[in-house]
Design an enzyme around this catalytic site. Sequence first.
Site, PDB file in Angstrom:
ATOM      1  N   THR A 103       0.657  -1.290  -0.069  1.00  0.00           N
ATOM      2  CA  THR A 103       0.051   0.009   0.066  1.00  0.00           C
ATOM      3  C   THR A 103       0.861   1.270  -0.088  1.00  0.00           C
ATOM      4  O   THR A 103       0.680   2.346  -0.484  1.00  0.00           O
ATOM      5  CB  THR A 103      -0.949   0.038   1.085  1.00  0.00           C
ATOM      6  OG1 THR A 103      -1.644  -1.161   1.067  1.00  0.00           O
ATOM      7  CG2 THR A 103      -1.869   1.311   1.306  1.00  0.00           C
ATOM      8  N   CYS A 104       2.163   1.381   0.721  1.00  0.00           N
ATOM      9  CA  CYS A 104       2.876   2.357   0.783  1.00  0.00           C
ATOM     10  C   CYS A 104       3.471   2.657  -0.493  1.00  0.00           C
ATOM     11  O   CYS A 104       3.613   4.032  -0.764  1.00  0.00           O
ATOM     12  CB  CYS A 104       3.908   1.980   1.907  1.00  0.00           C
ATOM     13  SG  CYS A 104       3.262   1.639   3.493  1.00  0.00           S
ATOM     14  N   SER A 105       4.061   1.732  -1.173  1.00  0.00           N
ATOM     15  CA  SER A 105       4.759   1.848  -2.388  1.00  0.00           C
ATOM     16  C   SER A 105       3.853   2.034  -3.569  1.00  0.00           C
ATOM     17  O   SER A 105       4.131   2.679  -4.648  1.00  0.00           O
ATOM     18  CB  SER A 105       5.610   0.561  -2.546  1.00  0.00           C
ATOM     19  OG  SER A 105       6.471   0.561  -1.630  1.00  0.00           O
TER      20      SER A 105
END
Length: 183
Positions: free
Chosen positions: A55-57
Site C-alpha cells: 500500500t505504501c509503495s
Amino acid sequence: MKAGYTLPDVTFHTRVRDDSIGGDNPFKWEDKTTADYFAGKRVVLFSLPGAFTPTCSTYQLPGFENGFADFKEQGIDEIYCMSVNDSFVMNKWAQSQNLENVKVIPDGSGEFTRRMGMLVRKDNLGFGLRSWRYAAVVNNGVIEAWFEEPGLADNHGEDPYGVSSPETVMAYLKNAQKEVAAE
C-alpha cells in the site's frame, strides 16, 4: 495526537550524500532534529508501516509524490514520509521510487513514532514495532490537522488506508483555504 499538539523533539540519524567521499557509497551520517525538518515550514507528514510494503509503495507515497505541485499551491513547503525503518532502507526505497519531491525521514528506533503515540506491534506480520498509518499537516512544528487510520491497535489484522491518503489531506487543505478566503 491531535491538532494543536507540538511534535516531539527527536534526533534522527540520517545518511546524506557527500560526493567528496567518492566511491560506490558516497554517504555520511548526519543527525537531524525535529526542528531541522519542521521549524518555520508548513509541511505534510505521513507515516506508514514500512518501506517497500504494497500500500505504501503503490498508493500512498506515489500519490504524495505525484501531487506535490498541487500541495505547493495549497501552501505546503515540504512533504515528508516517515517510517520505522533505518536510513539505509529509507534511502534505498526513495531511490527505487524515483522520488524527486517527497523527502524520507528514517525513524529507525521508533522514538518519534512512540512519542507520537503511534508505535504499534506488527509481530503478526513479522515486522515487530512499526508506525500506525497517519498523516498530518504541520505548521512550524505544531499539528494543524491530523488524519489517523481507524483501528489503532497492536497486531491489527488489516492495514486500513484512506483517512491518511493524499486525496484526504488535499481535500482538507482546499477546504481550509476556502475558509480563509471567506473570512
